[in-house]
Design an enzyme around this catalytic site. Structure first.
Site: not given
Ligand code: HEM
Ligand SMILES: [Cu+2]
Ligand SMILES: [Cu+2]
Lengths: 532, 291
Positions: A75, A105, A140, A170-171, A254, A256, A258, A269, A303-304, A329, A332, A451
């Site tokens: 996810h 282009d 992640w 790619s980025s 971090h 990332e 931003y 904006s 800070h992480h 921030t 903005k 978490r």
């Molecule tokens: C559909 C809406 C979303 C739901 C229901 C959702 C739900 C969750 C849940 C339940 C977790 C796990 C938390 C945990 O156990 O630590 C999580 C982790 C995370 N979510 Fe989402 N999320 C959503 C959208 C997004 C979006 C759009 C992003 C885009 C950046 C995102 C990025 C992350 C990241 C980076 C984590 C941490 C994964 C990790 O712990 O390695 N989420 N999310």
């Molecule tokens: Cu950070």
């Protein structure tokens, strides 16, 4: 002779070649948006499955906890690298940088094609990673030793690393393309201080990418050789240090965040200015606030890592440096509010999403101050409070910017009018859903819920149940989006070249809707717009 | 169309007001527990000076943060009411106001400085024990903890989760362990932590302690628990399959009871740990020694 004299506008490949071989910024942008939507379905499905598992205390249906960790990991990766970045940067960036700076282009159209197919291949590798050898259950953040071969034998983590390598390459290519295009190919008269803020945002994002991704690539390669070739960069048994990985990862990680949110700033904006029928307030402050956020963003990474065992002076430095970011921030937020102040605002769907964005970003921003303080972070680190914080300030805020940009520009991209009533309903369902989903997680986190756990002590049941209902509401909003998309694309109602009227002053609104295959072949001239 | 818009705006207003209230109520719950309670919205009650200071600092932060959110919400509401295209057909042309821009840069700086002072005080206070009276060594393993008492006879024991099917009525699922850590009340204790395999994190919310256990490193923290009782925490760094299932339970007893317990524990856990060196074989060719 007749060959060379052919009309430029008709030179347009058809069928699968149009897409696979595409060098057209609009087609490539469309493919990025399509990729993001496909990935969003997968990433959102994973999160809904997670929330279903967490709906009640006890194990609901995921009996394999490695699989749970893989879901969380997948996810996170998918949402970050294959939804938010492709949509906001690859999708909107490719579509609208050339249109807004007034050039036909991107600077390197073939490299543009390569960027897209690399990220697509990356997504395939990531899915493979999730399906083989138990999958990567590392989060992640991929912290070794858990990500080492000792604790993740098999190829899953290796595939994940390669997936990120491709997404990263790619980025980098995309960033080079964006930077070159923006610096060299602006229409005459469009000085740096006259660029639309969306272009500023894209330029700064590309610079951040160019500086941050190579660090990730280096770290990933070191992990790859640790896993397969006997090096020990991150293994204490061989003289390495697992904390080194965290430094490298967050030196990328971090910036990332931003990289994901600055493009969103750009989109918001444009929309706020258009719908308020006013030029952006404090244009220069807005541009340099983004630049300042980008610069300071590179010196706050630890800070992480407040709990890894730093000496206290290090934590003090990173606390103070992180708090500094709150200042640009704030600039903005207040400049958006001041733009709206005195405006004559139409609350169409893009504007609703823009206001929703500002609200989410402020709520997530203030909890960011809580987490910035190494002292108070002791109580919050690795709890659900953090999950709530980053979904508010980053994840869902970015999704709101994507929805906002979609409704703002779909007329330009497709020539069709989206159904306004249904789109507003979609906004309200999503807005309620995400708040029900993530606000209670602040409470669960304060009470102590960690978490990344598949089951929790019974006391956390209440807020988790509410949070899960929020996820279902949000998912309904997501499904409704696809209905809106379908209705838009099949609609008979077309839109004018400038569907938003006087407030929309950037160059993309000077070309027809839908934007023809080739645009700005005669270089437009730029007067005093946008702001100065 | 017009009606539709009005309805939406009302809803918007109501939704935001509700969220603001919810946010404000975080302040107001006063449950008394060494463990999480249903529907709890705030910290667990502090049991150490560090957690007391964290709680105080957070109360300050929360006031500032709620004020900022409410302030922005009020501005947004005014914008929605006064500056929609119906109430204000003619947009203003203002795009600059240097004084205003200076104000909204300087005021946040002042707020941050006001916050930074207590933040730094807290940080330096919580860093290290000044005069530790004893040391507790904590080692993380996949997926349990072990504890060693170097100043009280150097005995060591493992602490494993009580699985769901062995939970007795009144016990807390996912928080109970077979061997609780026992420590004396009102005693400054130095915690030394490391790990045997991957990174874990030893965390007890009521103590304000959260410290990674990192293989190859020793991290230091400290506690001085002021109220006897049993305190619960959970591993707070993803450590693999059973990360969610390695809880921490600390039984804080009087100094006299602690003395009695160490005598008993020395016999019960008679395996002293300064003996043989264990050899860990890496997947690669390197072999390393870990004590
Ligand atoms: C559909 C809406 C979303 C739901 C229901 C959702 C739900 C969750 C849940 C339940 C977790 C796990 C938390 C945990 O156990 O630590 C999580 C982790 C995370 N979510 Fe989402 N999320 C959503 C959208 C997004 C979006 C759009 C992003 C885009 C950046 C995102 C990025 C992350 C990241 C980076 C984590 C941490 C994964 C990790 O712990 O390695 N989420 N999310
Ligand atoms: Cu950070
Ligand atoms: Cu763990």
């Amino acid at each position: 002779m007749s060959d060379t004299a052919h009309d430029h506008h008709d030179h347009r490949p058809t069928g699968w070649k149009r897409w696979v071989y595409s060098t057209n910024h609009k087609d490539i942008g469309t493919m990025y948006l399509a990729l993001a939507m496909v990935a969003a379905i997968v990433g959102a499905a994973a999160s809904v499955v997670i929330r279903m598992e967490l709906h009640q205390p006890g194990i609901q249906f995921i009996t394999d906890f490695q699989f749970y960790n893989v879901l969380v990991t997948a996810h996170g990766f998918i949402m970050v690298f294959f939804v938010v970045m492709p949509a906001l940067i690859g999708g909107f960036g490719n579509w609208f940088i050339p249109l807004m700076v007034g050039t036909p282009d991107m600077a390197f159209p073939r490299m543009n094609n390569l960027s897209f197919w690399l990220v697509a291949a990356g997504l395939v590798l990531l899915v493979i990673a999730g399906l083989i050898d138990g999958g990567p259950g590392t989060g992640w953040t991929v912290y070794p030793p858990l990500a080492n071969a000792d604790y993740h034998p098999g190829m899953a983590v290796d595939f994940g690393i390669l997936a990120l390598h491709l997404a990263g390459a790619s980025s980098i290519l995309g960033a080079i393309n964006f930077i070159t295009t923006i610096i060299n190919m602006r229409a005459p008269g469009m000085t740096f201080h006259r660029m639309p803020l969306f272009i500023w945002a894209m330029l700064l994002t590309a610079i951040l990418l160019l500086l941050a991704i190579p660090v990730l690539a280096g770290a990933l390669t070191m992990l790859l050789t640790d896993r397969n070739f006997g090096t020990a960069f991150f293994s204490p048994e061989g003289g390495g240090d697992p904390i080194l990985w965290q430094h490298l990862f967050w030196f990328f990680g971090h910036p990332e965040v931003y990289i994901m949110i600055i493009p969103a700033f750009g989109v918001i904006s444009e929309i706020v200015s258009t719908f308020s029928k006013k030029p952006i307030f404090g244009y220069l402050g807005m541009a340099y606030a983004m630049a300042a956020i980008g610069v300071v963003g590179f010196v706050v990474w630890a800070h992480h890592m407040y709990t890894v065992g730093f000496n206290v002076e290090t934590r003090a430095y990173f606390t103070l440096a992180t708090m500094v970011i709150a200042v640009p921030t704030g600039v903005k937020i207040f400049s958006w509010l001041a733009t709206m102040w005195g405006g004559s605002i139409k609350f169409d769907t893009p504007m609703l999403y823009a206001m929703g964005f500002i609200f989410l970003f402020v709520v997530g921003g203030v909890t960011g101050v809580t987490l910035a303080n190494a002292g108070s972070d002791m109580a919050f680190h690795d709890t659900y409070f953090v999950v709530a914080h980053f979904h508010y300030v980053l994840s869902i805020a970015a999704i709101f910017a994507m929805y906002a940009g979609f409704f703002y520009w779909i007329g330009k991209m497709s020539g069709k009018q989206y159904p306004e009533g249904l789109a507003r309903l979609q906004f309200w369902i999503t807005f309620v859903g995400v708040n029900v989903l993530f606000f209670p997680q602040h409470f669960a986190g304060m009470a102590g819920m960690p978490r990344r756990i598949p089951d929790y002590p019974d006391a956390y049941a209440g807020w988790n149940m509410i949070s899960s209902y929020g996820a279902y509401i949000t998912a309904i909003g997501g499904l409704l989006f696809f209905v809106v998309l379908w209705k838009t694309l099949t609609s008979k109602e077309t839109v004018a070249a400038n569907q938003w009227g006087e407030g929309a002053s950037t160059l993309e609104w000077t070309v027809a809707s839908p934007a023809p295959f080739h645009t700005h072949e005669d270089t437009p001239k730029v007067g005093s717009q946008p702001a100065e | 169309m017009q009606n539709y818009r009005k309805f939406n705006l009302g809803f918007f207003t109501a939704g935001m007001a509700f969220l603001a209230t919810l946010f404000a109520t975080v302040m107001s719950s006063g449950v008394n527990a060494a463990e999480p309670k249903p529907w709890q919205m705030n910290f667990q009650p502090a049991a150490t000076p560090v957690m007391e200071k964290i709680t105080d600092f957070h109360n300050l932060l929360l006031i500032v943060e709620v004020a900022i959110v409410v302030f922005v919400l009020i501005l947004m509401l005014i914008i929605i009411v006064k500056f929609n295209s119906k109430s204000n057909p003619e947009p203003s042309k203002t795009t600059h106001n240097t004084a205003l821009e200076v104000v909204w840069t300087v005021i946040p700086i002042v707020i941050l400085i006001v916050l930074a002072v207590p933040s730094m005080k807290l940080l330096f206070f919580m860093d290290k024990a000044q005069n530790p009276e004893m040391t507790l060594k904590i080692t993380g393993h996949q997926w349990y903890w072990s504890y060693q008492y170097p100043d009280n006879g150097n005995f060591e024991f493992d602490s494993n989760i009580v699985p769901d099917d062995e939970i007795k009525p009144g016990q807390r699922r996912l928080l109970e362990v077979d061997n609780q850590v026992v420590i004396p009340v009102n005693t400054e204790i130095r915690l030394l932590m490391t790990s045997d395999d991957v990174i874990h994190n030893w965390a007890i919310p009521a103590f304000g302690v959260k410290m990674d256990t990192v293989p190859g490193r020793t991290n230091e923290s400290w506690i001085k628990v002021t109220k006897p009782g049993v305190y619960y925490g959970q591993c707070s760094e993803l450590c693999g399959i059973n990360h969610g299932f390695m809880p921490i339970a600390v039984n804080v007893v009087s100094k006299a009871d602690f003395k009695k317990w160490t005598v008993k524990a020395k016999k019960e856990f008679a395996k002293v740990n300064d003996g043989p060196v264990r050899v860990v074989k890496m997947k690669s060719s390197a072999t390393a020694e870990i004590r």
